[in-house]
Design a protein around this motif. Structure first.
Motif, PDB file in Angstrom:
ATOM      1  N   THR A  60       0.883  -1.274   0.085  1.00 55.71           N
ATOM      2  CA  THR A  60       0.172   0.139   0.017  1.00 55.71           C
ATOM      3  C   THR A  60       0.879   1.301  -0.029  1.00 55.71           C
ATOM      4  O   THR A  60       0.539   2.345  -0.843  1.00 55.71           O
ATOM      5  CB  THR A  60      -1.103  -0.031   1.273  1.00 55.71           C
ATOM      6  N   ALA A  61       1.954   1.383   0.926  1.00 54.93           N
ATOM      7  CA  ALA A  61       2.800   2.437   0.720  1.00 54.93           C
ATOM      8  C   ALA A  61       3.548   2.348  -0.512  1.00 54.93           C
ATOM      9  O   ALA A  61       3.920   3.643  -0.917  1.00 54.93           O
ATOM     10  CB  ALA A  61       3.793   2.414   2.177  1.00 54.93           C
ATOM     11  N   PHE A  62       3.992   1.268  -0.890  1.00 60.71           N
ATOM     12  CA  PHE A  62       4.782   1.218  -2.158  1.00 60.71           C
ATOM     13  C   PHE A  62       3.854   1.821  -3.291  1.00 60.71           C
ATOM     14  O   PHE A  62       4.431   2.662  -4.237  1.00 60.71           O
ATOM     15  CB  PHE A  62       5.090  -0.050  -2.606  1.00 60.71           C
ATOM     16  N   LEU A  63       2.718   1.665  -3.471  1.00 60.23           N
ATOM     17  CA  LEU A  63       1.830   2.345  -4.350  1.00 60.23           C
ATOM     18  C   LEU A  63       1.761   3.573  -4.439  1.00 60.23           C
ATOM     19  O   LEU A  63       1.734   4.463  -5.456  1.00 60.23           O
ATOM     20  CB  LEU A  63       0.437   1.729  -4.216  1.00 60.23           C
ATOM     21  N   ALA A  64       1.770   4.466  -3.137  1.00 61.73           N
ATOM     22  CA  ALA A  64       1.842   5.796  -3.000  1.00 61.73           C
ATOM     23  C   ALA A  64       3.201   6.417  -3.606  1.00 61.73           C
ATOM     24  O   ALA A  64       3.290   7.419  -4.186  1.00 61.73           O
ATOM     25  CB  ALA A  64       1.510   6.174  -1.700  1.00 61.73           C
ATOM     26  N   TRP A  65       4.350   5.528  -3.008  1.00 58.47           N
ATOM     27  CA  TRP A  65       5.635   6.084  -3.363  1.00 58.47           C
ATOM     28  C   TRP A  65       5.905   6.023  -4.653  1.00 58.47           C
ATOM     29  O   TRP A  65       6.624   7.028  -5.424  1.00 58.47           O
ATOM     30  CB  TRP A  65       6.652   5.193  -2.677  1.00 58.47           C
ATOM     31  N   ILE A  66       5.509   5.070  -5.614  1.00 54.98           N
ATOM     32  CA  ILE A  66       5.654   5.013  -7.008  1.00 54.98           C
ATOM     33  C   ILE A  66       4.989   5.898  -7.831  1.00 54.98           C
ATOM     34  O   ILE A  66       5.285   6.199  -8.872  1.00 54.98           O
ATOM     35  CB  ILE A  66       5.507   3.527  -7.529  1.00 54.98           C
ATOM     36  N   MET A  67       3.854   6.460  -7.009  1.00 52.86           N
ATOM     37  CA  MET A  67       3.187   7.404  -7.988  1.00 52.86           C
ATOM     38  C   MET A  67       4.022   8.855  -8.444  1.00 52.86           C
ATOM     39  O   MET A  67       3.859   9.285  -9.520  1.00 52.86           O
ATOM     40  CB  MET A  67       1.980   8.099  -7.074  1.00 52.86           C
ATOM     41  N   ARG A  68       5.196   8.975  -7.715  1.00 49.48           N
ATOM     42  CA  ARG A  68       5.985  10.169  -8.041  1.00 49.48           C
ATOM     43  C   ARG A  68       6.654   9.622  -9.355  1.00 49.48           C
ATOM     44  O   ARG A  68       6.779  10.705 -10.364  1.00 49.48           O
ATOM     45  CB  ARG A  68       6.818  10.399  -6.977  1.00 49.48           C
ATOM     46  N   ASP A  69       7.097   8.412  -9.606  1.00 47.53           N
ATOM     47  CA  ASP A  69       8.006   8.098 -10.913  1.00 47.53           C
ATOM     48  C   ASP A  69       6.841   7.995 -11.813  1.00 47.53           C
ATOM     49  O   ASP A  69       7.379   8.397 -13.131  1.00 47.53           O
ATOM     50  CB  ASP A  69       8.503   6.991 -10.565  1.00 47.53           C
ATOM     51  N   VAL A  70       5.492   7.729 -11.650  1.00 44.51           N
ATOM     52  CA  VAL A  70       4.657   7.587 -12.645  1.00 44.51           C
ATOM     53  C   VAL A  70       4.080   8.783 -13.413  1.00 44.51           C
ATOM     54  O   VAL A  70       4.216   9.075 -14.613  1.00 44.51           O
ATOM     55  CB  VAL A  70       3.272   6.963 -12.191  1.00 44.51           C
ATOM     56  N   ILE A  71       3.944   9.586 -12.485  1.00 42.62           N
ATOM     57  CA  ILE A  71       3.880  11.170 -12.890  1.00 42.62           C
ATOM     58  C   ILE A  71       5.015  11.662 -13.613  1.00 42.62           C
ATOM     59  O   ILE A  71       4.951  12.435 -14.821  1.00 42.62           O
ATOM     60  CB  ILE A  71       3.060  12.030 -11.840  1.00 42.62           C
ATOM     61  N   ASP A  72       6.013  11.837 -13.074  1.00 46.06           N
ATOM     62  CA  ASP A  72       7.323  12.624 -13.474  1.00 46.06           C
ATOM     63  C   ASP A  72       7.716  11.929 -14.664  1.00 46.06           C
ATOM     64  O   ASP A  72       8.245  12.483 -15.884  1.00 46.06           O
ATOM     65  CB  ASP A  72       8.267  12.496 -12.503  1.00 46.06           C
ATOM     66  N   GLU A  73       7.882  10.609 -14.712  1.00 51.97           N
ATOM     67  CA  GLU A  73       8.704   9.748 -15.599  1.00 51.97           C
ATOM     68  C   GLU A  73       7.696   9.509 -17.019  1.00 51.97           C
ATOM     69  O   GLU A  73       8.210   9.892 -18.025  1.00 51.97           O
ATOM     70  CB  GLU A  73       9.210   8.516 -15.183  1.00 51.97           C
ATOM     71  N   ILE A  74       6.399   9.668 -16.785  1.00 51.91           N
ATOM     72  CA  ILE A  74       5.588   9.184 -17.913  1.00 51.91           C
ATOM     73  C   ILE A  74       4.826  10.485 -18.518  1.00 51.91           C
ATOM     74  O   ILE A  74       4.957  10.765 -19.485  1.00 51.91           O
ATOM     75  CB  ILE A  74       4.452   8.006 -17.575  1.00 51.91           C
ATOM     76  N   PHE A  75       4.374  11.182 -17.375  1.00 52.12           N
ATOM     77  CA  PHE A  75       3.570  12.351 -18.220  1.00 52.12           C
ATOM     78  C   PHE A  75       4.242  13.688 -18.161  1.00 52.12           C
ATOM     79  O   PHE A  75       4.006  14.581 -19.086  1.00 52.12           O
ATOM     80  CB  PHE A  75       2.300  12.521 -16.885  1.00 52.12           C
ATOM     81  N   VAL A  76       5.404  13.728 -17.391  1.00 55.31           N
ATOM     82  CA  VAL A  76       6.378  15.079 -17.472  1.00 55.31           C
ATOM     83  C   VAL A  76       7.546  14.827 -18.349  1.00 55.31           C
ATOM     84  O   VAL A  76       7.569  15.485 -19.227  1.00 55.31           O
ATOM     85  CB  VAL A  76       6.705  15.307 -16.083  1.00 55.31           C
ATOM     86  N   GLU A  77       8.416  13.684 -18.202  1.00 56.52           N
ATOM     87  CA  GLU A  77       9.360  13.477 -18.829  1.00 56.52           C
ATOM     88  C   GLU A  77       9.155  12.766 -20.295  1.00 56.52           C
ATOM     89  O   GLU A  77       9.946  12.641 -21.143  1.00 56.52           O
ATOM     90  CB  GLU A  77      10.416  12.617 -18.202  1.00 56.52           C
ATOM     91  N   GLY A  78       8.161  12.096 -20.338  1.00 56.32           N
ATOM     92  CA  GLY A  78       7.703  11.249 -21.732  1.00 56.32           C
ATOM     93  C   GLY A  78       8.631  10.146 -21.893  1.00 56.32           C
ATOM     94  O   GLY A  78       8.855   9.690 -22.834  1.00 56.32           O
ATOM     95  N   ASN A  79       8.936   9.384 -20.857  1.00 54.36           N
ATOM     96  CA  ASN A  79       9.788   8.490 -20.886  1.00 54.36           C
ATOM     97  C   ASN A  79       8.954   7.193 -21.341  1.00 54.36           C
ATOM     98  O   ASN A  79       8.054   6.527 -20.852  1.00 54.36           O
ATOM     99  CB  ASN A  79      10.475   8.124 -19.515  1.00 54.36           C
ATOM    100  N   ARG A  80       9.302   6.744 -22.595  1.00 57.77           N
ATOM    101  CA  ARG A  80       8.571   5.522 -23.229  1.00 57.77           C
ATOM    102  C   ARG A  80       8.692   4.223 -22.526  1.00 57.77           C
ATOM    103  O   ARG A  80       8.006   3.396 -22.406  1.00 57.77           O
ATOM    104  CB  ARG A  80       9.026   5.441 -24.731  1.00 57.77           C
ATOM    105  N   ALA A  81       9.987   3.894 -22.142  1.00 54.44           N
ATOM    106  CA  ALA A  81      10.457   2.750 -21.309  1.00 54.44           C
ATOM    107  C   ALA A  81       9.539   2.634 -20.082  1.00 54.44           C
ATOM    108  O   ALA A  81       9.232   1.512 -19.790  1.00 54.44           O
ATOM    109  CB  ALA A  81      11.875   2.740 -21.107  1.00 54.44           C
TER     110      ALA A  81
END
Length: 611
Positions: A60-81
């Motif tokens: 449960t805590a991990f799901l909250a923590w990984i949201m930072r990478d989900v937003i920044d890497e996918i939606f901000v940085e556009g990291n395809r991998a």
């Protein structure tokens, strides 16, 4: 100048604090006792369940923590991998969380069910060990209903404690850690909701403790009333008691409903306060984090991870907020179970009690005094000897103490003065089990248990063979009607043998006593439920069964005791007359002679019932 600590206003809070400290101590001792009795039995299962709960909290805590990478890497940085790896990680996290939730749920359910089963066995064993006077003071139907309601309290307390500590508390700690890692200032704002909620919960828990005990008692009375109405349905219908009993039950049901509503009100009172306070905290966090993201350009990933952690933390925090309230309800039920388990039988075996060894079976009452209530003596300095292998009959007016003599021989109660001896041994010096195993008892009111006819007879001696059961039934003149039943000896009985006549039930009760084959036979008006023809048949069987046994017969009907070796006439707790039938009937103005004269005046009837 007066000491401020001694003023009335100061004394009241101090008393309240002392009461609260005492309540916390009782709660902690109760929880410790429950864990000491149960935890060691389920160490492996609890360990696996706790690991599963930790996995639930961690994922449960991990799901909250990984949201930072989900937003920044996918939606901000556009990291395809990241489009492949991060969703896969999220999916696997939910898989782990799902299987961990399933594992802990199944394990805790099995542990809880085993705990309920063990305490049901313990309670039944305890109830069978308690003295007869306990059941005289507690209505059996109400006691059964109360036990039925309370038995889950220990399971609920243990499961709540385990899940709250291993899942909710750890989830909250991990999520708060994620929040602090993402933004300490916002975390401080969010955590401002905790103190007011904690203070409110503590107040509600105290109110709930009293309300829960009240509702358990009232619900027990409701269930007991229903059970008693079902057991006495013929009396209810015969006396058209449906309306008054329904009105009485209506009052109890309304009281139970009112108290249940009060508990619901107290329990759910946490919800609006928790929602309002938590809503203010979450709204403030969203407003402040949004302002910083817009004005100062803070990372949206960090803000989104923080808000996710905050929203996920709300659920375990809400459950923990209600934990004390839920524990209070569960522990009230658990405490009421321990109240029964901790009762010490009044007729407990002495520390040096030994098994009773019967040589002849002589029973001696030596200056025995006894009373059910301190203000009313039932037996007064009663002394007599029931010779071994002889029949002693006891007659007298109702309330004179006849049945009490039978109860005291079996040590259902302890004498207040004097002693009862079997072959010279005080029955208080031997184990109750060994004493009662040497006695066959036929009560005035026959009682049959759930099971078949054959099983009810065999209860007198569980190791009796089928032939011994049938032989006992034949001696009790019961086999004829047994064989007429749909399945003979294997015919299931209704509640207390409701499908049988009173005489048939009594003959089965006599058969149960006969199959015991004990050296002492106690008959408490054993033929009172029989008609004249059945009584004659059973009396012949009883006379054969009494041969070479020490027998005490309590009787109202003189026809059952005229052949006794000695007859005792009990009047107001003392022996008014003693002798054989021939000796007593010739005694002028004697009590027995009067009873016999009453019998002779009954034209065409050789049975007299004493008033």
């Amino acid at each position: 100048m007066a000491d401020p600590e001694q003023t009335p206003l100061a004394r009241k809070p101090r008393k309240l604090r002392l009461k609260q400290r005492e309540d916390r101590g009782v709660m902690l001792r109760l929880i410790r006792r429950m864990f000491e009795e149960n935890a060691h039995r389920f160490v492996k299962q609890y360990a696996i369940a706790i690991v599963c709960l930790i996995l639930v909290a961690g994922t449960t805590a991990f799901l909250a923590w990984i949201m930072r990478d989900v937003i920044d890497e996918i939606f901000v940085e556009g990291n395809r991998a990241a489009i492949v790896t991060l969703p896969l990680i999220v999916f696997l996290t939910f898989v782990v969380r799902g299987f961990a939730s399933y594992g802990q749920g199944v394990l805790l359910a099995r542990i809880g069910n085993n705990i309920v089963a063990r305490y049901q066995r313990r309670l039944f064993t305890k109830l069978t060990e308690l003295s007869v006077d306990f059941f005289a003071d507690n209505r059996s139907a109400q006691l059964a209903a109360r036990v039925n309601q309370n038995v889950t309290g220990i399971r609920d307390t243990l499961n709540l404690t385990i899940t709250s500590l291993a899942r909710d508390l750890l989830s909250l700690v991990f999520l708060v850690g994620v929040m602090i890692y993402q933004d300490p200032i916002l975390s401080f704002i969010a955590l401002l909701a905790a103190p007011p909620i904690t203070i409110m919960i503590a107040g509600l828990a105290r109110k709930l403790r009293t309300a829960t005990r009240e509702v358990v008692d009232v619900n027990a009375r409701v269930l007991a009333s229903m059970q008693e109405a079902a057991q006495g349905i013929t009396v209810v219908k015969a006396f058209t008691m449906e309306r008054p009993l329904t009105e009485r039950l209506e009052v109890l049901v309304e009281r139970a409903e009112e108290r249940s509503n009060r508990i619901a009100s107290i329990t759910e009172r946490t919800t609006p306060v928790t929602e309002v306070v938590a809503g203010l905290a979450i709204a403030g966090v969203i407003a402040y984090s949004g302002y910083r993201a817009i004005v100062y350009g803070y990372s949206p990933g960090a803000m989104f991870a923080f808000i996710t952690a905050l929203l996920l933390a709300y659920d375990p925090a809400r459950r923990l907020a209600k934990l004390q309230v839920q524990l209070e309800r569960a522990m009230v039920n658990a405490a009421m179970i321990y109240e029964i388990l901790d009762i010490e039988p009044r007729q407990a075996d002495a520390g040096n009690a030994r098994p009773l060894a019967i040589d002849r079976g002589e029973i001696v009452f030596d200056d025995v005094t006894f009373s059910y209530h301190p203000s009313e003596k039932v037996l007064r300095n009663l002394s007599f000897t029931a010779p071994a292998a002889k029949t002693t009959a006891v007659i007298g007016a109702s309330g004179g103490g006849k049945s009490t003599i039978v109860s005291l021989i079996q040590r259902f109660y302890d004498v207040e003065g004097g002693a009862i001896r079997v072959d010279g041994t005080d029955i208080r010096e031997v184990t109750k089990a060994s004493l009662r195993s040497q006695i066959a008892y036929v009560p005035q009111t026959p009682y049959l248990f759930e099971g078949t006819i054959g099983e009810n007879i065999r209860l007198g001696r569980p190791d009796a063979s089928d032939e011994e059961v049938r032989d006992a039934a034949r001696k009790a003149q019961a086999e004829e009607f047994i064989l007429r039943q749909p399945e003979g000896y294997d015919t299931p009985l209704g509640e207390n043998g409701v499908t049988l006549s009173g005489g048939q039930r009594q003959r089965l009760s006599i058969a149960r006593a006969l199959v015991r084959n004990a050296p002492i036979l106690l008959l408490d008006e054993a033929t009172s439920a029989l008609d004249t023809q059945s009584e004659t048949l059973v009396q012949e069987a009883l006379e054969a069964a009494m041969r070479d046994r020490t027998t005490i017969v309590v009787a109202h009907r003189l026809s059952t005791i005229v052949n006794a070796d000695q007859i005792l006439v009990i009047d107001k707790g003392v022996i008014a007359e003693a002798g054989t039938h021939e000796e007593l009937v010739d005694r002028p103005n004697g009590l027995y002679a009067r009873f016999y004269a009453l019998q002779n005046r009954r034209q065409g009837d050789d049975i007299v019932t004493l008033a």
